[in-house]
Design a protein around this motif. Sequence first.
Motif, PDB file in Angstrom:
ATOM      1  N   UNK A  85       4.430  -7.954  -3.480  1.00  0.00           N
ATOM      2  CA  UNK A  85       3.621  -8.716  -4.444  1.00  0.00           C
ATOM      3  C   UNK A  85       2.275  -9.095  -3.827  1.00  0.00           C
ATOM      4  N   UNK A  86       2.312  -9.563  -2.577  1.00  0.00           N
ATOM      5  CA  UNK A  86       1.068  -9.903  -1.885  1.00  0.00           C
ATOM      6  C   UNK A  86       0.208  -8.655  -1.676  1.00  0.00           C
ATOM      7  N   UNK A  87       0.866  -7.541  -1.352  1.00  0.00           N
ATOM      8  CA  UNK A  87       0.132  -6.292  -1.140  1.00  0.00           C
ATOM      9  C   UNK A  87      -0.541  -5.826  -2.423  1.00  0.00           C
ATOM     10  N   UNK A  88       0.161  -5.937  -3.535  1.00  0.00           N
ATOM     11  CA  UNK A  88      -0.405  -5.516  -4.820  1.00  0.00           C
ATOM     12  C   UNK A  88      -1.654  -6.320  -5.150  1.00  0.00           C
TER      13      UNK A  88
ATOM     14  N   UNK B 256       2.301  -0.594  -3.088  1.00  0.00           N
ATOM     15  CA  UNK B 256       2.431  -1.953  -2.554  1.00  0.00           C
ATOM     16  C   UNK B 256       3.535  -2.055  -1.504  1.00  0.00           C
ATOM     17  N   UNK B 257       4.651  -1.351  -1.726  1.00  0.00           N
ATOM     18  CA  UNK B 257       5.751  -1.405  -0.755  1.00  0.00           C
ATOM     19  C   UNK B 257       5.337  -0.785   0.581  1.00  0.00           C
ATOM     20  N   UNK B 258       4.636   0.360   0.501  1.00  0.00           N
ATOM     21  CA  UNK B 258       4.179   1.012   1.724  1.00  0.00           C
ATOM     22  C   UNK B 258       3.172   0.158   2.472  1.00  0.00           C
ATOM     23  N   UNK B 259       2.248  -0.449   1.730  1.00  0.00           N
ATOM     24  CA  UNK B 259       1.247  -1.327   2.349  1.00  0.00           C
ATOM     25  C   UNK B 259       1.906  -2.514   3.033  1.00  0.00           C
ATOM     26  N   UNK B 260       2.882  -3.131   2.347  1.00  0.00           N
ATOM     27  CA  UNK B 260       3.576  -4.294   2.916  1.00  0.00           C
ATOM     28  C   UNK B 260       4.347  -3.910   4.174  1.00  0.00           C
ATOM     29  N   UNK B 261       4.940  -2.708   4.173  1.00  0.00           N
ATOM     30  CA  UNK B 261       5.699  -2.252   5.341  1.00  0.00           C
ATOM     31  C   UNK B 261       4.797  -2.061   6.551  1.00  0.00           C
TER      32      UNK B 261
END
Length: 320
Positions: free
Chosen positions: A242-245, A227-232
């Motif tokens: 949270x939104x990415x997850x 999720x952190x990588x996707x959000x970045x």
Amino acid sequence: MTHYLDFEKPLAEIEGKAEELRAMARANDEMDIEAEAAALDRKAADLLKDLYKKLTPWRKCQVARHPDRPHCRDYIDALFTEFTPLAGDRKFSDDDAVMGGLARFDDRPVVVLGHEKGNDTQSRIQRNFGMARPEGYRKAVRLMEMADRFDLPVITLVDTPGAYPGKGAEERGQSEAIARATEKCLQIGVPLVSVIIGEGGSGGAVAFATANRVAMLEHSVYSVISPEGCASILWKDAEKMREAAEALRMTAQDLHKLGVADRIISEPLGGAHRDPQVTIAAVKATLLSMLDELSGSKRKALVQDRRNKFLSMGSKGLAA
């Protein structure tokens, strides 16, 4: 010492107060606080039930990463006998992030493979936090070829944030090694079953989980990226994890609807780390069931079954 997640802080306070009362009672025999401590225990149990009633995808991700969850070594020690670890890829070196070898499971000979994250600072560094390098995937290929040659079922236990993205790993052909491991999963003519026991991150997980049957623990996650990588990448802001997850549909429940996961294995209330033995027993029962489903199947049928599974993946549940 119990490790509490961020969303479990209210629970930590209640359980901490109950433990304080019991510590005071142990220090002073005349104190009778059992009734108060029991009331706090009931309150904590109710709160735990409420917290885990409907976890968000991000919270499930946190539970999947819990440091006290049973890891690959715990499952191997508990479920397999005569485990003989095999090391090295016969090309460069051994990779401590990947455990694998010959063993007996319920008295049947098998090959078992898995990612090992480690359980303390020293072992986590040694195991590279479960992030395999190319030699780890080449070791997996070597063991799968051995299993295929000697007609041994393969069991994989997946728990990795993803393959290691370091300079040395890239120089030694990380992408090619992952692709070869995934290809080998599709080629072998023996039963291949996989359980996502924590994190299933990116191609590093797919290289072990391209199986005839894939099960996921209730609070495990499986995704193309963290999720952190996707959000970045999408929002240039890792704090939007949270939104990415939510968008990634990475939970066991979502992936079961999509046909990526074949089964969901229930965890004890509060996660696998609250009662590892119950979790390990549930994983054993699921592995036995999946292997029994595949026993007696011919080599070509097993290969075709695996190919069909992955070619049709994602075709159901898209409208959900």
